[in-house]
Design an enzyme around this catalytic site. Structure first.
Site, short mmCIF file in Angstrom:
data_model
loop_
_atom_site.label_atom_id
_atom_site.label_comp_id
_atom_site.label_asym_id
_atom_site.label_seq_id
_atom_site.Cartn_x
_atom_site.Cartn_y
_atom_site.Cartn_z
N LYS A 1 147.79 49.65 6.51
CA LYS A 1 146.85 49.11 5.53
C LYS A 1 147.51 48.08 4.63
CE LYS A 1 144.50 53.58 5.64
NZ LYS A 1 144.31 54.88 4.94
N GLU B 1 146.21 65.57 10.15
CA GLU B 1 146.15 65.91 11.57
C GLU B 1 147.16 67.02 11.89
OE1 GLU B 1 143.97 64.62 13.58
OE2 GLU B 1 143.21 63.05 12.22
N GLY C 1 129.41 58.53 13.45
CA GLY C 1 128.22 59.28 13.08
C GLY C 1 127.69 58.88 11.72
N LEU D 1 131.34 57.96 18.39
CA LEU D 1 130.38 58.62 17.49
C LEU D 1 131.02 59.85 16.86
CD1 LEU D 1 127.40 57.81 16.84
CD2 LEU D 1 126.71 59.85 18.10
N ARG E 1 132.02 60.14 24.07
CA ARG E 1 132.45 61.14 25.04
C ARG E 1 131.81 62.49 24.79
NH1 ARG E 1 138.98 59.96 25.68
NH2 ARG E 1 138.78 57.91 26.67
N LYS F 1 142.59 50.31 11.35
CA LYS F 1 143.69 49.63 10.65
C LYS F 1 144.89 49.41 11.55
CE LYS F 1 144.25 54.24 9.62
NZ LYS F 1 143.17 55.26 9.60
N VAL G 1 140.74 49.49 5.60
CA VAL G 1 141.61 49.75 4.45
C VAL G 1 140.81 50.43 3.35
CG1 VAL G 1 143.09 48.75 2.69
CG2 VAL G 1 143.05 47.75 4.97
N GLY H 1 136.44 59.48 4.93
CA GLY H 1 135.22 60.28 4.93
C GLY H 1 134.11 59.61 5.71
N ILE I 1 136.13 51.66 -0.36
CA ILE I 1 136.45 50.71 -1.43
C ILE I 1 136.43 49.29 -0.84
CG2 ILE I 1 138.11 50.06 -3.20
CD1 ILE I 1 139.38 52.85 -2.86
#
Length: 434
Positions: A203, A188, A16, A11, A45, A103, A130, A300, A134
């Site tokens: 991808k 990251e 989410g 989540l 978690r 992916k 991917v 996103g 889209i």
């Protein structure tokens, strides 16, 4: 009909978003699917403050969801290779359909997972793996099913595209923009998967398999990152009428399939060259449809959730159908996948941008041209920047015609062997994408 019960494993951002979209658009989704979709269990978690999950059963054990007899569809959104693989295989073994946005899992373990799913008569859906929101997998697998796909090329990592856009628009350096991308959450703390092309290669592996009807072969994909690119390269490309994009390219040739991720010069009048920021785009060329472009948010919370829920709707629609009559996981029937080899990068063909740091002496250009000519490399254009001398060397910018990469490699070795007149040589591939 009774609602279909799903279990969400993970989540976080996408999990989410998926929960919220299912809740907010429940009536519309049920109208499309033909029956309701109910989140019957969530494995997580830690809580997600963006989700109101009161009343939904919670567990910390993802395998509990895979074993829950009430669950019809398991949604895998935990990411990674190991636990995700075990979870998906457990769910399939228990006769549950699976929807995933992972992916890496599909690119590396997809062949095994799809074989197990066929054995058990269940569906594994992975549109969200991917290009986020889209629906490019559905477009290639179904919308372009009449076509023999010739090639596809995509900007399929938003982090790299954001970095290159900022370098071009604002003249910023790679390290500077990378730090901002990390601060904004686009990259990251360890950005290797994004900036070195691994994420895009995952991808691209999936897209190529669907486009050409070949098994997933991530280990044969060529990857090259954007860490060596300079603002100067971005500016030189602009002056030549090109833009640099971190591109995934898959192309069918008589010798085999090209499968490569690397920085690429694209003519600046192409639509895909004008995809900026964190947006994604995939261009597909088929023999009947010609070139088509698919553009949108590549990541996103809700864009990716849009693809996850679309997969859910597809699975619900197909649950009562004969497994033999469902859309194949990789577009082609399993026994019809071809054995086209993946070409090593040395055998791939492209045009090239070369930035050669050389002394501004008479005869140097002739030496460079001779080395290229001896290897069958034709020069399309040359640009020299005498005003940008550094350490006694000035940049010489060349564009070549298309040639097999091995010849370029040999030429670069020979050029860098001219230690008295040539410094380092930077190479970037060029694609016209007509």
């Amino acid at each position: 009909m009774n609602p279909v019960k799903v279990g969400i494993c993970g989540l976080g951002t996408v999990g989410g978003g998926t929960f919220n979209v299912l809740k907010r658009n429940a009536e519309e989704i049920a109208r499309r699917a033909g029956r309701g979709i109910e989140v019957a269990q969530i494995a997580m978690r830690s809580s997600n403050p963006n989700c109101q999950i009161t009343g939904t059963p919670i567990t910390a054990d993802v395998f509990e969801v895979a074993s829950n007899p009430e669950i019809d569809i398991v949604i895998e959104l935990i990411g990674g290779y190991t636990i995700a693989r075990d979870l998906v295989l457990k769910a399939i073994e228990n006769g549950k359909h699976v929807v995933t946005a992972n992916k890496a899992l599909i690119a590396v373990h997809g062949n095994e997972i799809f074989a197990k799913a066929r054995e058990k008569g269940v569906i594994v859906a992975f549109e969200a793996a991917v290009a986020g929101g889209i629906p490019v997998i559905k477009a290639i697998r179904e919308g372009l099913s009449a076509n023999r796909i010739n090639w596809l090329a995509g900007i399929i990592n938003g982090t790299g595209n954001f970095i290159l856009t900022e370098m071009r628009d604002k003249g910023r350096t790679f390290p500077d923009v990378l730090a901002e991308a990390q601060a904004l959450g686009y990259a990251e703390a360890d950005p290797t998967f994004d900036v070195e092309g691994i994420d895009a290669a995952h991808k691209l592996t999936i897209l190529a398999s669907i486009a050409f009807g070949i098994p997933l072969q991530f280990d044969k994909a060529y990857t090259e990152g954007i860490t060596r690119l300079t603002t100067a390269d971005v500016n030189y490309a602009e002056a030549l009428g090109y833009r640099i994009k971190h591109l995934g390219v898959a192309r069918r040739t008589a010798e085999g399939i090209e499968l490569r991720v690397h920085p690429t010069l694209i003519p600046n009048d192409r639509l895909i060259a004008n995809v900026n920021g964190v947006m994604n785009a995939v261009m597909v060329n088929g023999d009947a449809a010609g070139s088509t472009l698919y553009y949108g948010a590549g990541a996103g919370m809700e864009p990716t959730a849009s693809s996850v829920v679309a997969d859910l709707v597809d699975v619900v629609r197909a649950m009562t159908s004969d497994p033999e009559n469902r859309v194949p996981h990789l577009a082609f029937q399993p026994d019809a996948l071809s054995a086209h080899p993946i070409l090593p990068i040395e055998a791939c063909e492209s045009a090239y941008y070369l930035r050669i740091q050389a002394k501004d002496h008479p005869g140097v250009l002739a030496q460079v041209a001779s080395i290229l000519s001896e290897r069958g490399i034709n020069i399309e254009s040359i640009m020299q920047k005498e005003a940008e001398e550094q350490d006694g060397l000035v940049p010489m910018i060349l564009l070549t015609h298309r040639v097999v990469e091995q010849r370029i490699d040999d030429a670069i070795v020979a050029l860098e062997g001219l230690q008295d007149v040539v410094g380092n040589v930077v190479r970037i591939r060029v694609e016209q994408l007509n």
